[in-house]
Design a protein around this motif. Structure first.
Motif, short mmCIF file in Angstrom:
data_model
loop_
_atom_site.label_atom_id
_atom_site.label_comp_id
_atom_site.label_asym_id
_atom_site.label_seq_id
_atom_site.Cartn_x
_atom_site.Cartn_y
_atom_site.Cartn_z
N VAL A 106 0.93 -1.17 0.06
CA VAL A 106 0.21 -0.04 0.00
C VAL A 106 0.81 1.30 -0.17
CG1 VAL A 106 -2.03 1.18 1.20
CG2 VAL A 106 -1.86 -1.43 1.43
N SER A 109 4.86 4.19 1.98
CA SER A 109 4.77 3.93 3.39
C SER A 109 4.65 2.59 3.84
CB SER A 109 3.48 4.87 3.92
OG SER A 109 4.01 6.13 4.11
N GLY A 110 3.69 1.95 2.76
CA GLY A 110 3.31 0.52 3.21
C GLY A 110 4.89 -0.44 2.91
N GLN A 113 6.78 0.42 5.84
CA GLN A 113 6.40 -0.52 6.91
C GLN A 113 6.85 -1.85 6.82
OE1 GLN A 113 5.10 -1.19 10.47
NE2 GLN A 113 4.36 0.73 9.93
N TYR A 253 -2.36 8.88 -7.26
CA TYR A 253 -2.01 9.41 -6.02
C TYR A 253 -3.02 8.56 -5.06
CZ TYR A 253 0.08 12.90 -8.58
OH TYR A 253 0.85 13.37 -9.85
N ASP A 254 -4.29 8.31 -5.31
CA ASP A 254 -5.37 7.86 -4.23
C ASP A 254 -5.35 6.17 -4.09
OD1 ASP A 254 -6.44 7.50 -6.68
OD2 ASP A 254 -8.52 8.19 -6.10
N GLU A 255 -4.34 5.50 -4.66
CA GLU A 255 -4.38 4.22 -4.79
C GLU A 255 -2.80 3.88 -4.22
OE1 GLU A 255 -6.64 1.30 -5.65
OE2 GLU A 255 -8.05 2.95 -5.03
N GLY A 256 -2.68 2.76 -3.55
CA GLY A 256 -1.41 2.46 -2.84
C GLY A 256 -0.94 1.53 -3.91
N TRP A 285 -2.30 -5.96 5.78
CA TRP A 285 -3.63 -5.63 4.95
C TRP A 285 -4.05 -6.98 4.35
CZ3 TRP A 285 1.10 -2.55 4.27
CH2 TRP A 285 1.80 -3.09 3.57
N PRO A 289 -4.63 -3.34 -2.65
CA PRO A 289 -5.56 -2.66 -3.48
C PRO A 289 -5.13 -2.68 -4.87
CG PRO A 289 -4.34 -0.91 -2.48
CD PRO A 289 -3.90 -2.04 -1.85
N TYR B 70 -3.91 12.01 -3.22
CA TYR B 70 -3.92 11.26 -2.10
C TYR B 70 -5.07 11.38 -1.01
CZ TYR B 70 0.94 10.70 -3.01
OH TYR B 70 2.05 10.10 -3.43
N LEU B 71 -5.63 10.55 -0.56
CA LEU B 71 -6.60 10.84 0.70
C LEU B 71 -5.86 11.28 1.83
CD1 LEU B 71 -9.13 7.84 0.36
CD2 LEU B 71 -9.60 10.11 -0.20
N GLN B 282 -0.43 6.49 9.81
CA GLN B 282 0.49 7.31 9.18
C GLN B 282 1.81 6.32 8.98
OE1 GLN B 282 0.77 10.87 11.41
NE2 GLN B 282 0.48 12.09 9.54
N LEU B 284 1.53 3.15 8.98
CA LEU B 284 0.91 1.93 8.36
C LEU B 284 0.94 2.00 6.84
CD1 LEU B 284 -1.64 0.26 10.83
CD2 LEU B 284 0.73 -0.77 10.19
N TRP B 285 0.24 3.05 6.35
CA TRP B 285 -0.07 3.20 5.09
C TRP B 285 -0.04 4.62 4.45
CZ3 TRP B 285 -3.39 -0.52 7.38
CH2 TRP B 285 -4.63 0.32 8.32
N LEU B 286 -0.10 5.53 5.42
CA LEU B 286 -0.10 6.99 5.10
C LEU B 286 -1.21 7.21 4.47
CD1 LEU B 286 1.39 9.42 5.75
CD2 LEU B 286 2.42 9.57 3.44
N ASN B 287 -1.91 6.84 3.39
CA ASN B 287 -2.96 7.02 2.60
C ASN B 287 -4.08 5.78 2.26
OD1 ASN B 287 -0.54 8.63 1.17
ND2 ASN B 287 -1.95 10.17 2.11
N PRO B 289 -6.52 3.38 0.26
CA PRO B 289 -6.87 3.59 -1.22
C PRO B 289 -8.40 4.04 -1.26
CG PRO B 289 -6.85 1.25 -0.33
CD PRO B 289 -6.30 1.95 0.58
N ASN B 290 -8.63 4.81 -2.38
CA ASN B 290 -9.74 5.53 -2.71
C ASN B 290 -10.89 4.73 -3.35
OD1 ASN B 290 -11.52 7.57 -2.79
ND2 ASN B 290 -10.17 8.91 -3.91
#
Lengths: 414, 414
Positions: A106, A109-110, A113, A253-256, A285, A289, B70-71, B282, B284-287, B289-290
């Motif tokens: 994800v 950051s994922g 992590q 940007y909105d998908e990992g 997780w 996604p 990003y979300l 933050q 774990l995954w920061l954002n 998925p949307n």
């Protein structure tokens, strides 16, 4: 005795630093500007999206043959394969020797992590990490949370106004067995003997390299050139982790859409490491996604779409270079003291302006131009609408603070 | 002395249990069947997707006004609001009193991961967790990884062939201060005094409830009825966590559409807990998925689409009930000893067949019908193509093992 409520004694968390954006948002000044966005911006001031992404997204949503089932814990296999080939080159020695693999994560950051959890378990000696300063805020906490002591480093020399190879060679004078998070050091002009020294120190000090490649293609628009450092480490037989993010170079940007890349010395070790990572990802997780990964895979595996994407990268990078040229030129025309050649000598969206902290403070407080303390800005935030205000502000800041030890009068904080 | 390679000493990870699917996949028998999928299946044997989801996905991808930025770390605000209203009811006391909130997570595993990390930090006394057996494999590891001792419980009485309220009341005889992971206990017919006793024991023993609502609407198709237990806990002033997943009841499996729901006793405590969760998310995954969240929000916030979704749930649940009726009827017609009323007395996709371990073993090994040891199957895996084979298999298993203490001859493992 424990309390009756688990929640009763929980305090409000301290917000992370990185409050520059927060201060910017709270500023009522109409012409305020924020030059530190993480992502590439368009001339209209929106996050950039490669046009081919929108087209592919639409195609995918119209395809009745697709299923929307859970991905395996390791992620979309074709996405990983295509992304690894992109990162290391199809003919990479590591790919040919079957000793590189990845876990679909994800976002970056994922990826950090997951990598950090692995290191906590399997690299127990390492309790110190050195992170390049621009990435410390984003990823430092992840290391800190599992008990690492986090140090930051920078290879930017504010006096010489360049990425200094000597600073980099000093950085690897860190203690034995540390983890070293490295970004792209494309602007750090190491000589062949410098490279040899770097490699030999990392090897002899058993430093574990953890690369961070957040936007391949957005440095020079040459995809291979942008990851040259990885190819070098591969060729030298290193094992390492690399966080590969595909959010910023596609504009999803909105998908990992991240991958934790594992390069091992042989296939057997690779499989062991991947199997441990799978267990960790299961707890984090379970299934990553799919949408972003599916779009990117469609593009990378289709020569026509791939061509369109590469072309879009080229346009973006050319546009950034043009902006940098214009900034440099305007600063010269304004008679701003100093040399500004370093602006165009740096690759990528982000670059150092070469301002000192007084000058930065002046820009933030007097001109409402929000830039980080180290003066590293996102040049794609500069466009036809704001370039004059920004360059005039910089010029003013330099002229007013030049040669003086004077501190700006401190304004009272609200 | 540390080794030269970090990866060198890493062993191959033991695969988690849950190897039923793996064994099934390795089975070459042409008519093999797997009756333990986690998700609702169509009559054609594919994971079910609500038709309105496909329509909405297409609409979204054609909307040029949407951005793909990003979300925030906490996730899509409108998604959380709509989902909380769905879970607790718009007029829920907790919503009105502004003491319920949520963090948008990467699926339900993400929700458990986040909740468990919070409990590790802020509920240090709790080191034991009791998890309902059907969820132990999925979520138990997450607790175990941070040092919890994990016990499983079941409220299914294999003799009485029902969910036994007395067993549930015995479960809460667990040690003081434990965490109790509860699924939907809709089929557990507690009397009013039973409820009162349950509540009072959880309160006096300071047990922290962590609910798991993986598929609201797929039990009875009545969305409110399906989360009655939560409304009861809210009305009694409990604080708790709840993992709310929206993957299975919309048919969006490949996107992390989960929420860690927080119900606190007041708004102040809620804000503190959410602020701590934000810091954890933050790292774990920061954002999150949307895509999935965006589709679901569009449906929940549009009365026409909402109506279509509810209708689709109704059809699915009716279909499952019909399947259960048919299974029961066929078992009767086959003269299978025993009463099979318990099959239709259970709600939802999954239910206990009421077979003992010998009978289960017979089905797996002789008939290649893969079902878990406890005999809890996913009834939506049964369709017109396989119902005869399955019911005949069950009948055979019961007849051949009935009243006997005989063990099936053990086959050698490959």
């Amino acid at each position: 005795m424990s309390t009756l409520s688990v929640f009763m004694d929980v305090p409000l968390a301290h917000k992370l630093e990185g409050s520059l954006l927060k201060t910017y948002k709270q500023d009522d000044y109409p012409n305020k500007m924020f030059l530190a966005y993480r992502v590439c911006m368009t001339n209209e001031g929106h996050p950039w999206v490669s046009l081919v992404v929108q087209k592919t997204r639409l195609q995918i949503s119209q395809d009745p043959s697709l299923n929307y089932e859970y991905l395996p814990t390791m992620g979309l296999k074709s996405f990983i394969q295509a992304s690894l080939a992109l990162l290391l080159g199809k003919n990479s020695q590591a790919i040919v020797e079957n000793r590189v693999g990845g876990v679909h994560t994800v976002g970056d950051s994922g990826a950090f992590q997951l990598g950090v959890q692995f290191l906590r378990t399997w690299h127990k000696d390492a309790r110190i990490v050195y992170i390049i300063s621009s990435q410390k805020e984003l990823h430092g906490l992840i290391f800190q949370d599992v008990g690492f002591t986090v140090y930051e480093y920078s290879i930017w020399d504010p006096k010489k106004l360049c990425m200094d190879p000597d600073i980099l060679l000093n950085v690897v004078e860190i203690p034995h067995g540390c983890v070293l998070v490295m970004g792209n050091i494309i602007d750090c002009k190491l000589t062949p003997s410098g490279w040899a020294k770097l490699m030999s120190m990392i090897k002899s000090k058993q430093i574990f390299p953890f690369f961070d490649i957040p936007c391949q293609g957005l440095y020079t628009s040459d995809l291979e050139e942008d990851t040259r450092i990885l190819q070098y480490f591969v060729s030298q037989g290193f094992e390492f982790f690399c966080s590969q993010s595909l959010s910023k170079n596609f504009g999803i940007y909105d998908e990992g859409v991240g991958i934790l890349v594992v390069v091992a010395v042989n296939n057997q070790q690779l499989l062991c490491v991947l199997s441990q990572l799978e267990g960790l990802a299961q707890a984090l997780w379970l299934n990553p996604p799919n949408t972003g990964a599916r779009i990117i895979t469609s593009i990378l595996c289709n020569p026509a779409l791939l061509g369109e994407w590469k072309q879009s990268l080229k346009e973006v990078v050319e546009n950034i270079m043009l902006t940098k040229e214009k900034v440099k030129e305007k600063l010269r025309l304004l008679g701003t003291p100093g040399s500004w050649g370093h602006i165009t000598e740096q690759s990528g969206t982000h670059g150092y302006l070469g301002l000192n902290s007084q000058q930065v403070e002046y820009l933030v407080r007097k001109k409402h131009i929000y830039i980080p303390k180290n003066g590293q800005i996102n040049f794609s935030c500069i466009n036809a609408n704001n370039i004059n205000y920004i360059t005039e502000g910089i010029s003013e800041a330099v002229l007013l603070t030049e040669g003086s030890e004077m501190c700006l009068p401190k304004e009272k904080k609200p």
